[in-house]
Design a protein around this motif. Structure first.
Motif, short mmCIF file in Angstrom:
data_model
loop_
_atom_site.label_atom_id
_atom_site.label_comp_id
_atom_site.label_asym_id
_atom_site.label_seq_id
_atom_site.Cartn_x
_atom_site.Cartn_y
_atom_site.Cartn_z
N CYS A 274 0.86 -1.19 0.00
CA CYS A 274 0.00 0.00 0.00
C CYS A 274 0.89 1.24 0.00
O CYS A 274 2.03 1.19 0.49
N SER B 289 0.26 3.99 1.64
CA SER B 289 0.33 4.37 3.06
C SER B 289 -0.69 3.50 3.78
O SER B 289 -1.50 2.83 3.14
N ILE B 290 -0.64 3.50 5.10
CA ILE B 290 -1.53 2.60 5.85
C ILE B 290 -2.70 3.39 6.44
O ILE B 290 -2.49 4.37 7.16
N CYS B 291 -3.90 2.95 6.12
CA CYS B 291 -5.11 3.63 6.61
C CYS B 291 -5.25 3.41 8.12
O CYS B 291 -4.82 2.38 8.65
N TYR C 89 -7.58 2.55 10.06
CA TYR C 89 -8.43 1.47 10.59
C TYR C 89 -7.95 0.09 10.12
O TYR C 89 -8.55 -0.93 10.46
N CYS C 90 -6.86 0.05 9.34
CA CYS C 90 -6.52 -1.17 8.61
C CYS C 90 -5.85 -2.22 9.49
O CYS C 90 -4.86 -1.95 10.15
N GLY D 299 -4.21 -5.13 0.95
CA GLY D 299 -3.25 -4.45 0.11
C GLY D 299 -3.89 -3.66 -1.04
O GLY D 299 -5.08 -3.45 -1.09
N ASN E 41 -7.09 1.07 -5.73
CA ASN E 41 -7.34 2.37 -5.10
C ASN E 41 -7.38 3.42 -6.20
O ASN E 41 -6.53 3.42 -7.09
S1 SF4 Z 1 -7.40 -0.34 4.18
FE1 SF4 Z 1 -6.78 -1.10 2.15
S2 SF4 Z 1 -5.74 0.64 1.20
FE2 SF4 Z 1 -5.83 1.08 3.40
S3 SF4 Z 1 -3.89 0.30 4.20
FE3 SF4 Z 1 -5.39 -1.33 4.44
S4 SF4 Z 1 -5.19 -2.60 2.62
FE4 SF4 Z 1 -4.17 -0.63 2.20
#
Ligand code: SF4
Length: 369
Positions: free
Chosen positions: A10, A12-14, A16-17, A57, A91
């Motif tokens: 990714c 960057s990391i969201c 809530y992920c 991902g 994305n």
């Molecule tokens: S929610 Fe999806 S886009 Fe965001 S960091 Fe996690 S895997 Fe990546």
């Protein structure tokens, strides 16, 4: 047999992920793709494959040529069934016209865009890297590139999101005329930045607001011609995701890549979630899989639970036989759910009702053996 490929990169990391995803590891993508191909070659995958799913991902961070390399390996290994569905999660900020045409050219024929919401402030809070205008652009460009099967993911139950804001998100998304919607309620997972923010007082929406959002979306999407075929999924005629549908029906699937799981017959396989260790093990010929044998009862129960997620539900005779065999407390719980309107019995099948869908996880927990 269906095939799932986990692409754990990714940008960057969201917030809530809690999926297995890594930011800033672009330099390992080529080695990862090579390892995936090696794992496929060494596997006992059997075809012809009806579906392939690139999940993550962010699979759209791979170059189309890398997707092509993986698809060619799968085709040589197992062959493709006629009309194969090949899905890719994307994305919106990672794609543009030329790239989408290249994706289509290597065989991808279904896209799933992580759109999540319309409002900039909500997207920022989630840590998403796009704005709504980017979703609209990516969507139009995907249509122009020849994609006639596109899903939009949206989220509800988000901090700072009112019912009106969620309605605006779905309405704007519906204006794009997608073929499919996936709607997910935000889950605050332990260890995520969001969980830390919640612990420090970030206000999360109350359950009754989240329930209202879900109920409103069910009604709105039905009026727009979408059929709800699973707790989170709504599709136009003929556009249900065949990959997920096959798995919910209990078909076999292989999971390839770090953290991917799969089930073939009564054997569940999985991988660790260490990216470099995955690449090392595959290249060393050590086998990347952790295997677990499932009992016949566990597999049958899993199939029952998966069936309840879908609008097809489960056949009454088969479910009754199994629930009786498990024991009377289970039978009593099942009947209580029926009486209270969380389950229905029509056409010889048990199904979760609209009311039951909102609390599906609770229902599955109550029924767990
Ligand atoms: S929610 Fe999806 S886009 Fe965001 S960091 Fe996690 S895997 Fe990546």
């Amino acid at each position: 047999m269906n095939a799932y490929l986990h692409i754990p990169f990714c940008a960057s990391i969201c917030s809530y992920c809690d999926f297995t995803s890594f930011a800033g590891r672009e330099s390992q993508m080529a080695a990862y793709v090579d390892a995936l191909c090696l794992e496929i070659k060494d596997s006992s995958l059997e075809g012809p494959l009806p579906t392939i799913y690139f999940g993550g991902g962010t699979p759209s961070l791979l170059a189309p040529a890398q997707l092509g390399q993986i698809l060619e390996t799968l085709q040589k290994k197992a062959g493709f069934a006629q009309g194969i569905e090949i899905s890719m999660e994307a994305n919106p900020e990672t794609v543009e016209s030329q790239r989408l045409r290249a994706d289509r050219a290597v065989g991808v024929n279904r896209l799933s865009f992580g759109a999540q919401a319309v409002q900039r402030e909500i997207l920022r809070k989630l840590g998403r890297g796009h704005e709504w205008e980017r979703v609209e652009k990516a969507f139009q460009e995907a249509r122009e590139a020849g994609f006639d099967n596109i899903n939009l993911d949206l989220m509800f139950g988000l901090p700072g999101q009112s019912l009106g804001m969620f309605q605006e998100s779905i309405e704007k998304a519906a204006d794009l005329n997608p073929d499919h919607f996936s709607l997910y309620a935000l889950q605050v997972e332990e260890g995520t930045p969001l969980a830390a923010q919640a612990a420090q007082g970030l206000a999360l929406p109350p359950d009754d607001l989240t329930a209202d959002e879900y109920a409103w979306a069910q009604g709105f999407l039905a009026r727009q011609g979408f059929q709800q075929y699973e707790v989170s999924n709504f599709a136009r005629d003929g556009k249900a995701c065949r990959h997920n549908w096959n798995i919910w029906r209990g078909e076999d699937y292989w999971g390839f890549g770090v953290s991917a799981v799969g089930t073939v017959g009564r054997v569940r396989h999985g991988h660790g979630d260490d990216l470099m260790e995955y690449i090392r093990r595959v290249n060393a010929g050590e086998g990347a899989l952790v295997m677990e044998s499932l009992t016949e009862d566990t597999r049958a129960w899993e199939k029952l639970m998966l069936g309840l997620r879908t609008q097809d539900g489960v056949e009454k005779a088969e479910a009754d036989r199994f629930i009786r065999a498990v024991g009377s407390p289970q039978w009593a719980r099942f009947n209580r759910l029926l009486k209270e309107g969380f389950l229905s019995l029509t056409g010889g099948r048990y199904r979760v009702t609209s009311k039951g869908y909102f609390v599906l996880n609770g229902i599955l927990e109550v029924l767990a053996v």
